[in-house]
Design an enzyme around this catalytic site. Structure first.
Site, mmCIF file in Angstrom:
data_model
loop_
_atom_site.group_PDB
_atom_site.id
_atom_site.type_symbol
_atom_site.label_atom_id
_atom_site.label_comp_id
_atom_site.label_asym_id
_atom_site.label_seq_id
_atom_site.Cartn_x
_atom_site.Cartn_y
_atom_site.Cartn_z
ATOM 1 N N ASP A 282 0.862 -1.170 0.000
ATOM 2 C CA ASP A 282 0.000 0.000 0.000
ATOM 3 C C ASP A 282 0.910 1.234 0.000
ATOM 4 O O ASP A 282 2.134 1.132 0.088
ATOM 5 C CB ASP A 282 -0.969 -0.022 1.196
ATOM 6 C CG ASP A 282 -2.186 0.856 0.916
ATOM 7 O OD1 ASP A 282 -2.147 1.668 -0.028
ATOM 8 O OD2 ASP A 282 -3.188 0.746 1.646
HETATM 9 C C1 BGC Z 1 -5.013 3.119 0.058
HETATM 10 C C2 BGC Z 1 -5.170 2.078 -1.010
HETATM 11 C C3 BGC Z 1 -5.039 2.702 -2.376
HETATM 12 C C4 BGC Z 1 -3.725 3.433 -2.464
HETATM 13 C C5 BGC Z 1 -3.442 4.059 -3.808
HETATM 14 C C6 BGC Z 1 -3.787 3.977 -0.149
HETATM 15 O O1 BGC Z 1 -3.725 5.021 0.739
HETATM 16 O O2 BGC Z 1 -4.960 2.502 1.331
HETATM 17 O O3 BGC Z 1 -6.394 1.420 -0.859
HETATM 18 O O4 BGC Z 1 -5.158 1.717 -3.349
HETATM 19 O O5 BGC Z 1 -3.702 4.447 -1.482
HETATM 20 O O6 BGC Z 1 -4.217 5.148 -4.073
#
Ligand code: BGC
Length: 759
Positions: A282
């Site tokens: 993530d």
């Molecule tokens: C979120 C994810 C997301 C990623 C990219 C993160 O902060 O937890 O779910 O896919 O950002 O945008």
């Protein structure tokens, strides 16, 4: 017999074909990797964002330069076909080995045709529609260059304070697994190389929904048996459905952050479940391991790659430290090669080496996005995701005559229909409740609208920006009015109407990532408005727009009708009107429990029994002094404009043995005036086992359409897989004995029968 032979031969032929394809892919990747330098291999593991949209403080720079030198494997959240084409040009024309980049994006509930938020979508209990929404999203996104979506999010959530409850399929592991499968199938289709299918990414692996106190990014602490039985099933289902990638979660799992957790990413995900895709972190999750107390950037990056993480989202820990770790003998070349291979394989599976521009189609972007067909699907799905929570004295459906007063800050707000993660939404094309009622009501209905109140008087909430949600431009006519004036206007408007539709709840910005709340009731100004509207004595329908379960005890007591409409997407307003006027008879059922108050959280239907179950007459039992144990609305709950009557539960046999199957039959009669759909739900309980089992677990359901007066026999199968669970040795098996079988309209109101099942 002959048919079985043919099927076996076909399966064998398929396996041989897959093996031949795999061999071809391996040979291709081998040849490519032989030409790549170490730096390029590490470059493939790097996933920067171009900075259009970020959920953290880090953004990346010098993108073009890094692309040119082969230091980028993929990019995400870029928007226009033109800009992505320009970036792809650099990668395939100027980088050393001309490796195409993989473009990803958070296409969470639609690309431009925005569908209901995932929590709402789950309330359809309709896997064909769930799959269809993902299929349409893939079709639109791939036309715009996106070959990879960071979806589905399948985190089980039992805590409505957690804003990201909006992004998942609710609290049930079995239903969550069906949804996970349907989403993966919808995105990936049968052929990942097709130009209109995209790679899914199951997230957030793992347990992210169990963040303590519902606060985002918080610690998770959970026994292995709970992980296996209650939280892992949807991730596993997505893997089994062939999800091409998985995203790590921010939280710790068994004390070690998921991104650096080898047990989780390698022993379990790959060795136990057979996952053969790639793992992406993530957003800056590697870097965040520093704060988790796992070491400096070099150390946590090494930890991540050794654990089984392949791609580093935004943090550039891999890019900047892996070579040093290799030189110092802290990681091996094999660690880098394995990760690089998995990413190249993903690109191969998507057909990017054959045609790097396959997903960049100006033509398709013009003709296949926001089509009338897609919008119709969005409208149908939105209507089916709504849950009727109350309907006293048949206030609903509304008549298409007379005057309707729409009152409330969410009555004419386009952005708040879309919900969180609507990066590419189209406000101009989004319908509001006011517009929907006007569109669907026809000429004989007069629809009035006033705002009535502010959303909140709490500046901390009001002034907290949320880049993941769209914001409608402020309306001049509504700004600068005092609360008193807004209320006065509301009451004057209500006085002119035959029925009031109060449009209240939470705007898009109040759920989703980093949007946790300790108070999940209607905010004070909205509640005061509602109280004043109730006091008018006029027929009153509360339409809730929101992304999480809310505490609605007072509303449930005082308002005539309540429709949980969620953030229903681009066609929200029209779909709400379809439901309010009865053009569509609501059939949605809750997939999360609605508590009386936050103090009850976590509150979920499939809990274990205590040794002292609640007994109002007995002090020393498990209960609160100041609150019931039960929710306001249980899991599976949802009304219809018609009524259904259930017969007794009939079993095909009361004594079974081994892998026999049980058929459970119940008659359901439509006893009301309207045609309607009912979700007939089947739960089981294993009352005596080697480990304590939940009081009820959903194991099957069937959605049936019944005409007024019609009776139908509904049959639902139960197999020994449904009886199975992970025991204290984490072995998945069933144990012989009696089982209680419950069938009903929700998890609370059921009829039951008992079966004995011997080994
Ligand atoms: C979120 C994810 C997301 C990623 C990219 C993160 O902060 O937890 O779910 O896919 O950002 O945008």
């Amino acid at each position: 017999m002959k048919r079985m032979m043919v099927a076996m031969l076909m399966a064998l032929a398929m396996m041989l074909q897959v093996a031949a394809q795999d061999e071809k892919m391996t040979a291709f990747v081998n040849t490519l990797m032989n030409k790549m330098t170490l730096e390029e291999k590490i470059g493939q593991l790097n996933l920067p964002t171009a900075g259009f949209f970020v959920t953290g403080t880090a953004v990346n720079d010098n993108i073009a330069q890094k692309l040119r030198s082969g230091h980028i494997g993929g990019m995400f959240n870029s928007f226009s076909v033109a800009s992505m084409r320009a970036l792809q040009d650099i990668a395939v024309k100027e980088s050393p080995n001309k490796i195409p980049i993989l473009f990803g994006m958070d296409v969470i509930h639609g690309y431009k045709t925005i569908f209901p938020i995932p929590l709402a979508l789950s309330c359809t209990w309709d896997m064909e529609l769930v799959e269809k929404s993902a299929r349409i999203a893939a079709n639109e996104a791939t036309a715009n260059g996106i070959a990879w979506t960071f979806s589905p999010m399948v985190d089980i959530a039992r805590d409505a304070r957690w804003g990201r409850i909006a992004e998942g399929g609710g609290e049930d592991p079995w239903l969550g697994s069906q949804i996970a499968k349907a989403m993966v199938k919808g995105y990936q289709g049968d052929d990942l190389t097709a130009s209109n299918t995209m790679m899914a990414c199951v997230k957030h692996f793992a347990l992210y929904g169990a963040a303590e106190a519902g606060r985002d990014y918080n610690t998770v602490d959970m026994s292995r048996i709970t992980m296996y039985n209650d939280y892992f099933p949807p991730y596993k289902a997505a893997v089994e459905a062939g999800a091409g990638s998985a995203m790590t979660s921010f939280n710790v799992v068994d004390g070690i952050p998921a991104t650096g957790n080898r047990w989780l990413l390698t022993d379990l995900l790959r060795n136990e479940w057979g996952f053969d895709g790639f793992v992406v972190t993530d957003y800056t999750a590697i870097n965040e391991m520093i704060m988790h107390g796992m070491g400096n950037l070099q150390e946590v990056s090494a930890l991540a790659i050794k654990a089984g993480t392949d791609m580093d989202m935004v943090g550039e820990g891999f890019l900047t430290t892996l070579k040093k770790s290799l030189d110092e003998g802290k990681i091996s070349l094999q660690d880098i090669d394995v990760a690089c291979r998995r990413i190249l394989e993903a690109k191969y599976k998507l057909g990017l080496f054959d045609d790097p521009y396959r997903y960049l189609s100006e033509e398709r972007a013009k003709t296949e996005v926001l089509t009338a067909e897609n919008l119709n699907a969005a409208r149908e799905i939105a209507a089916r995701s709504m849950v009727l929570l109350k309907n006293d004295k048949q206030v609903l459906p509304l008549k298409k005559t007379g005057t309707i007063a729409v009152i409330g800050p969410l009555g004419d707000s386009k952005a708040d229909m879309l919900g969180t993660w609507t990066l590419s939404g189209d406000l101009a094309k989004t319908s509001t409740i006011l517009q929907g009622l006007q569109n669907v009501g026809g000429k004989a209905v007069k629809v009035l609208y006033v705002k009535g109140s502010e959303l909140t008087d709490n500046p901390a909430i009001a002034n907290s920006p949320n880049p993941l949600a769209m914001v409608s431009p402020a309306k001049k006519s509504e700004s600068n009015k005092s609360p008193e004036d807004l209320l006065k206007e509301a009451l004057e408007t209500a006085a002119k109407a035959d029925v009031i539709v109060a449009a209240l709840g939470e705007p898009s910005a109040w759920s989703g990532e980093a949007a946790s709340m300790t108070d999940i009731s209607l905010q004070r100004p909205q509640r005061e408005l509602l109280e004043a509207l109730v006091a008018t004595g006029k027929p009153l329908v509360l339409v809730l727009i929101n992304g999480r379960p809310m505490t609605l005890s007072w509303e449930n007591q005082h308002v005539h009708a309540i429709l949980e409409a969620w953030a229903g997407g681009i066609e929200s307003g029209n779909a709400i009107a379809d439901v309010l006027f009865g053009d569509y008879n609501p059939s949605g059922k809750l997939t999360t429990t609605f508590p009386h108050n936050v103090g009850q959280i976590p509150l979920y239907y499939n809990h274990k029994n205590t040794g002292r179950p609640m007994d109002a007459k007995n002090k020393f039992t498990s209960k609160y002094l100041d609150s019931p144990n039960d929710p306001v609305y249980p899991f599976g709950f949802g009304l219809s404009y018609t009524t259904f009557e259930y017969g007794e539960v009939k079993l095909s046999k009361t004594q079974l043995k081994g892998n026999e199957k049980l058929m459970v039959t119940v008659t359901v009669k439509n006893t009301g005036k309207y045609a309607g759909e009912e979700v007939v739900q089947l739960y089981i309980q294993d009352p005596v086992a080697s480990v304590s089992r939940p009081v009820k677990e959903l194991k099957n359901f069937s959605k049936v359409m019944l005409q007024p007066g019609e009776t139908r026999e509904v049959s639902l199968e139960v197999t020994t897989t449904d009886l199975s669970f992970y025991n204290s040795n984490l072995q998945f098996d069933w144990e012989a004995g009696d089982f209680n079988i419950f069938v009903g309209t929700n998890s609370r109101d059921v009829k039951s029968a008992t079966v004995n099942w011997a080994k």
